[in-house]
Design an enzyme around this catalytic site. Structure first.
Site, short mmCIF file in Angstrom:
data_model
loop_
_atom_site.label_atom_id
_atom_site.label_comp_id
_atom_site.label_asym_id
_atom_site.label_seq_id
_atom_site.Cartn_x
_atom_site.Cartn_y
_atom_site.Cartn_z
N ASP A 152 5.05 67.61 40.48
CA ASP A 152 4.00 67.48 41.63
C ASP A 152 2.76 66.59 41.13
OD1 ASP A 152 5.89 68.76 43.26
OD2 ASP A 152 4.40 70.13 43.81
N HIS A 319 4.28 70.33 37.09
CA HIS A 319 3.48 69.36 37.47
C HIS A 319 3.16 68.26 36.32
CE1 HIS A 319 2.96 73.02 39.75
NE2 HIS A 319 2.66 72.46 40.72
#
Length: 613
Positions: A152, A319
């Site tokens: 992400d 991430h």
């Protein structure tokens, strides 16, 4: 969020983070409430607290003793400026950091940037395949022996490319949930490094998915803002790879039914994707802590004796904006999967969804440019329409009718036609003209009506020139310069272009935010009837005779330069006030307000009604 704010957030939630305990694997249950109960504050604070190349530490703003310059009840910043979380206008990273920039009152906030090309809101959202759209979302894979690797918040200029290198080495695939314009990293379709790495993802067979435009909490914003977060990210991705994704992940794992988010994502044709393995990497981004994420990853996928051969499957989250994730955790994960016999795959593959279903074709790509939508900033000013006696000046070219708007002093023309539209020609000012809602016989305002069109004083107490926040009040927006009734060529309507949607290929309805389309968002209660039809279906209404089609004629009455010093903070307009010698400041902004800031005295300053230095 500023760096200092993030540190405070981390301190507040430190006991929760430490409670994980490094020796134990972090097992995330399949119950949606387990995920959605995670503290948004914790995620925000920890995720952005570390200093990276693009998320630099911001210097605290000086303590301000004066009143806020922007925000609810105050007004908007000048064009191009951001409204900080604290309510002050500026242009640097401290003011413009998003999520956090007050985009409703800061025209320059990244949230208001619009990627080039046509808006994607009119793309057909046909639902195909067996994977659910919208709703409570997807938490786990269905294909045995797979682990869907997801990242992400990126891309990041260095880390994401390194992750792709590792994927190539281990012959694995991943899904990248991309955010378009967050944390001061720059807009993805305007930054060469991002364009290159996103194209590489696509070429290599990784899955590109959406993580929204600026990482807003999708359960905490309006339906339109929520859709705009998706449309803008679509436009940027379309500009890079020529298609838009059908998979998305809500920031903070927040997309509730009560807020309408679950339905909106279904309507937009998105598979809402969560996870059942969380490495918590954003809280462990240091060499001394990343081992925790490694332990939690392996602990998850082997929990209870789970094995690839036994049919286990997992959907995890990382991430790619964090150094330790890219340079340490990712290779450990890939090696662990190889050793345990798992296959690292995309979300689409782990769900058995064919590649053809991961995207929708999208034309209308734009070139390397971006703009902040004038119509967007125009809708968020706290200032009400200027009053003319008991009537308000029209904001959408309609007059009379249920809203009782007057044309006097509007940018559309001073005459109200029999059909309820403002204009300047004989169709509006002649037979059938409604004298109760404008001038008749001529577009020129008669002397008997001039007084009633003088803007009402905003405050009985003069404000100091330096604290006047009305530089960007959008009720004084410039008249569009486009030819009257020109059909939209780029999906926009109204605004500075003055385009109409009627007869366009994007849909016949002009939304309140200046986009053509045919959905209820475009054709519903807030539809701008001055620049298209508002029948609810997007079809051209036969009842609209030419006289009812509003024009943006350049022959509207010019302001009368009375050179009387402003008594209410306004300038130019129908009153013809000058700012010179007023108590509000000597510069007349492009939006018709007196002041002394760069927003008033700089670009767009109207030197006919004040000084511009």
């Amino acid at each position: 969020m500023h760096f200092s704010t993030a540190l405070a957030a981390v301190a507040a939630v430190a006991p929760l983070v430490n409670a994980h305990g490094s020796p134990l694997p972090k097992i995330v249950g399949l119950n949606p409430r387990d995920l959605k109960a995670r503290s948004v504050l914790s995620n925000l604070g920890a995720r952005f607290a570390e200093v990276h190349e693009f998320a630099k530490e911001s210097k605290p703003l000086k303590a301000r003793q004066d009143t806020p310059e922007c925000g609810q009840g105050v007004g908007s910043c000048a064009a191009g400026q951001c409204c900080s979380q604290s309510g002050y206008c500026g242009n640097d990273d401290d003011y413009c950091y998003s999520p956090g920039c007050n985009y409703a009152y800061g025209p320059g906030c990244p949230d208001n940037a619009v990627p080039a090309g046509t808006n994607t809101s009119s793309i057909a959202r046909t639902k195909v395949g067996s994977v659910a759209y919208g709703g409570a979302g997807i938490y786990s894979c269905v294909k045995a022996g797979t682990v869907a690797l997801t990242y992400d918040d990126g891309p990041q200029k260095v880390f994401t490319a390194h992750i792709l290198d590792l994927m190539d080495t281990y012959k694995a695939k991943a899904t990248f949930f991309i955010t378009g314009n967050n944390i001061n990293k720059g807009q993805i379709d305007l930054t060469p490094e991002y364009i290159s790495v996103i194209k590489r993802m696509d070429t290599a067979g990784h899955q590109i998915a959406s993580h929204t435009w600026t990482h807003l909490d999708m359960s905490a914003v309006s339906s339109f803002d929520r859709k705009n977060q998706m449309w803008k990210n679509e436009m940027a991705l379309r500009n890079i790879v020529g298609k838009i994704p059908t998979y998305m992940r809500p920031p903070y794992s927040s997309c509730t039914a009560a807020s309408g988010c679950e339905k909106d994502m279904a309507d937009l044709g998105y598979h809402v994707t969560y996870f059942d393995v969380d490495t918590d990497d954003y809280n462990q981004d240091s060499p001394s802590q990343i081992q925790r994420s490694k332990d939690w990853f392996k602990g998850n996928i082997t929990a209870g004796g789970a094995t690839a051969a036994g049919g286990a499957k997992w959907l995890d989250i990382q991430h790619d904006i964090h150094e330790q994730t890219a340079n340490n955790l990712t290779e450990y994960m890939l090696k662990t999967l190889t050793d345990l016999g798992y296959k690292g795959v995309t979300v689409g593959e782990c769900l058995g969804d064919p590649v053809a279903n991961w995207y929708r074709t999208a034309g209308g790509a734009g070139t390397a440019s971006s703009s902040v939508s004038a119509s967007r900033s125009a809708t968020v000013s706290s200032a009400a329409p200027t009053s003319t006696g008991t009537k308000k000046v029209t904001t959408d070219a309609t007059c009379g009718g249920t809203n009782q708007y007057t044309c006097l002093g509007s940018s559309f023309g001073n005459c109200c036609s029999a059909s309820g539209w403002c204009g300047t020609t004989t169709d509006y000012c002649g037979t059938g003209c409604q004298s109760g809602f404008g001038n008749c016989g001529s577009n020129v305002i008669s002397s008997s009506k001039a007084a009633s069109s003088t803007p009402k004083a905003a405050s009985s107490t003069p404000q100091a020139a330096t604290s006047t926040p009305k530089a960007a009040s959008s009720t004084k927006a410039a008249t569009p310069s486009a030819a009257p009734g020109k059909v939209s060529t780029d999906g926009t309507c109204a605004g500075t272009s003055g385009f109409t949607c009627t007869g366009s290929s994007f849909g016949n309805c002009c939304s309140a935010y200046g986009w053509c389309g045919s959905t209820t968002d475009h054709c519903g209660s807030t539809c701008n009837a001055a620049f298209g039809t508002c029948s609810g279906s997007g079809a051209v209404s036969s009842s609209k005779a030419p006289v009812a089609t509003p024009t943006k004629a350049s022959s509207a009455a010019a302001p009368v330069a009375t050179k009387k010093a402003s008594t209410d903070g306004s300038c130019a307009g129908t009153a013809g006030f000058t700012c010179t010698g007023s108590t509000f400041g000597n510069c007349c902004s492009q939006y018709g307000w007196c002041g002394s800031t760069t927003g008033h005295c700089g670009t767009g300053c109207n030197k006919s009604f004040g000084t511009c230095t």
